[in-house]
Design an enzyme around this catalytic site. Structure first.
Site, short mmCIF file in Angstrom:
data_model
loop_
_atom_site.label_atom_id
_atom_site.label_comp_id
_atom_site.label_asym_id
_atom_site.label_seq_id
_atom_site.Cartn_x
_atom_site.Cartn_y
_atom_site.Cartn_z
N ASP A 193 1.08 4.71 23.25
CA ASP A 193 2.14 4.26 22.18
C ASP A 193 1.66 4.99 20.81
OD1 ASP A 193 4.34 3.14 20.87
OD2 ASP A 193 3.91 1.01 22.01
N ASP A 194 2.64 5.58 20.19
CA ASP A 194 2.40 6.13 18.89
C ASP A 194 1.37 7.19 18.61
OD1 ASP A 194 4.29 4.21 17.94
OD2 ASP A 194 3.14 2.97 17.03
N CYS A 253 10.15 3.95 20.64
CA CYS A 253 9.51 3.75 21.66
C CYS A 253 10.52 3.37 22.90
CB CYS A 253 8.51 2.75 21.85
SG CYS A 253 9.26 1.01 21.32
N HIS A 302 10.15 -0.60 27.64
CA HIS A 302 9.89 -1.41 26.23
C HIS A 302 9.73 -2.80 26.89
CE1 HIS A 302 9.80 -2.45 22.17
NE2 HIS A 302 10.75 -3.46 22.54
N ASP A 308 4.42 8.47 23.42
CA ASP A 308 5.75 8.32 23.31
C ASP A 308 6.62 8.99 22.20
OD1 ASP A 308 5.09 6.33 21.50
OD2 ASP A 308 6.24 4.85 22.47
#
Length: 473
Positions: free
Chosen positions: A44-45, A83, A137, A318
């Site tokens: 994530d990120d 996301c 998510h 993502d």
């Protein structure tokens, strides 16, 4: 000695996890017909601010090692920098539109129920499918596609009692935390243990697997064991060169980074104090090193179990993330810092530290994995397979389209062209950057007289490539 102790701790902890899901079904595949396993790692990120992308300041030995055995996509782009939508788009191979896959809180089951997702396709073709951590998510989205869904239990991902108390009494809690705790106290450490347990279970099954590892860091809050913070000297951390918002850039391109503003001790408006900005960058780096260690444990176990030669490993972030770039934090924009992402794939016997500059979209992942597993690609998939690149052949496709809210971006060669459009497709703002001369995207060319012919050309091409259903579905 620390590594040995940590591995002993891991194997002792495996017993704490329950054996979830049904017993794998045996297949009739011969050794020659056996399909490759897939280890699918989602971060994530994660920015492409890693050593194998030319950076030299983040400690990530496990990712570096994996990259050395993989095909590295130098120009991979998410189709939407948020996301929930990005994950649903990749897992269906379908483009976001004006109404489909538009924000963090969408569900594949609601936005595109008729699409056969990647895990469903693999399940229908004999794969054991296990969702660990954050894949979609929402935990139960596309539930029928999985034999097992597991999420780590964690108290808001804070380890310290005082941090937990602040989180309990506020909306989001602190934006960072450094704690002298074992890696498994935080959720990504728990996820690594679960994936290791799964590998041991799957080793005994005569069935190919699609095993996922969804890591929550380096998403906010930047919480990680102290030892990963200690890898960096904050005095040496600098704000990005692009810490500026030029007047030539449309104001629509910027936002108030509300995702970060929700955390305690973050100013509600205006620029962040430099000391706070550097502390956030420090925390982000610490979280990358933390998840790198968890990935390393899983890859070591894959090797120990002699599954390495039978398993495709794919890792992707993502979307990108702004660390002060354009004086922004978080994603939610169409600058390259939010659109460009890490993407690497290890195919046993075929990849070994190769790099490609071919422009690749996230929707291309689905058809590529389908081709690598010799499964027919459904008609709902918009992406194009990048398997020819793995086989060291050229591909015709040399562009990508990404969007966020009204902004739609065509990436072609060195040009990044964005239009903000209404529901009818009419543009009300635009920007154009040439990365050959302006890699930091500080000089918007779209209103300059000498670029008007190019703007007209790119505007037409954008509409040709954003998808036939872009305005209607």
């Amino acid at each position: 000695m620390k590594l040995i102790t940590q591995k002993i701790f891991i194997f002792l902890n495996l017993a704490l996890f329950c054996s979830c899901g049904s017993k794998p079904t045996n297949t009739l595949e011969t050794a020659a017909e056996k399909k490759p396993n897939i280890l699918f790692i989602v971060v994530d990120d994660l920015r492409p601010e890693l050593n194998f992308y030319g950076a030299n300041h983040i400690n990530s030995p496990s990712l570096d090692k994996l990259a050395g055995e993989s095909l590295i996509f130098e120009r991979a782009y998410c189709n939407i920098p948020v996301c929930g939508a990005s994950r649903a788009s990749l897992l269906t191979g379908a483009r976001p539109t004006r109404k489909r896959f538009i924000n963090a809180h969408i569900k594949k089951d609601e936005d595109y129920p008729e699409a056969i997702s990647l895990p469903m396709l693999l399940k229908q073709n004999g794969y054991k499918t296990i969702s660990n951590g954050k894949i979609y998510h929402y935990q139960n989205d596309d539930a029928e596609a999985w034999d097992e869904i597991w999420h780590p239990k964690s108290l808001w991902d804070y380890a310290l009692a005082e941090s937990q108390e602040i989180r309990k009494n506020t909306h989001r809690g602190l934006p960072f935390e450094a704690a002298k705790v074992h890696d498994s106290v935080y959720r990504d450490g728990k996820t690594a243990l679960k994936v290791i347990q799964d590998l041991n279970k799957l080793k005994e099954a005569n069935q190919p697997f699609f095993l996922t590892m969804g890591l929550s860091k380096p998403h906010l809050p930047f919480t990680a064991p102290q030892k990963y913070w200690d890898l960096y000297d904050r005095d040496k951390i600098e704000l990005p060169e692009s810490y500026i918002q030029p007047e030539s850039t449309p104001r629509y391109a910027f936002h108030n980074f509300g995702e970060l503003r929700q955390y305690e001790n973050i100013p509600k408006k205006g620029d962040l104090p430099n000391a706070l900005a550097k502390e956030l960058i420090h925390g982000y780096y610490a979280c990358v090193s933390y998840i790198d260690a968890q990935i390393g444990l899983v890859l070591d176990e894959l090797k120990r179990l002699d599954l390495e030669d039978d398993t495709i490993v794919i890792l992707w972030g993502d979307h990108g993330w702004n660390l002060g770039d354009h004086k922004l934090w978080s994603k939610h924009v169409t600058f390259e810092t939010a659109l460009r992402t890490p993407l690497i794939i290890k195919v046993p016997g075929k990849t070994k530290g190769l790099k490609t500059n071919a422009i690749t979209e996230f929707i291309d992942v689905y058809p590529s994995l389908a081709e690598l597993t010799s499964i027919e690609i459904p008609d709902t998939v918009d992406g194009k397979s990048f398997v020819p690149i793995i086989n060291r052949k050229s591909v015709e496709k040399n562009w990508a389209v990404s969007k966020f809210k009204d902004a739609v971006t065509l990436i072609k060669g060195d040009l990044f062209y964005t239009e903000w459009v209404k529901d009818d497709g009419v543009a009300y703002a635009r920007m154009l950057f040439d990365h050959k001369t302006d890699p930091l995207e500080l000089d918007n060319l779209s209103e300059k007289p000498q670029y008007q012919d190019k703007v007209i050309e790119l505007s037409k091409e954008l509409r040709q490539k954003w998808g036939k259903d872009f305005l209607t579905k």
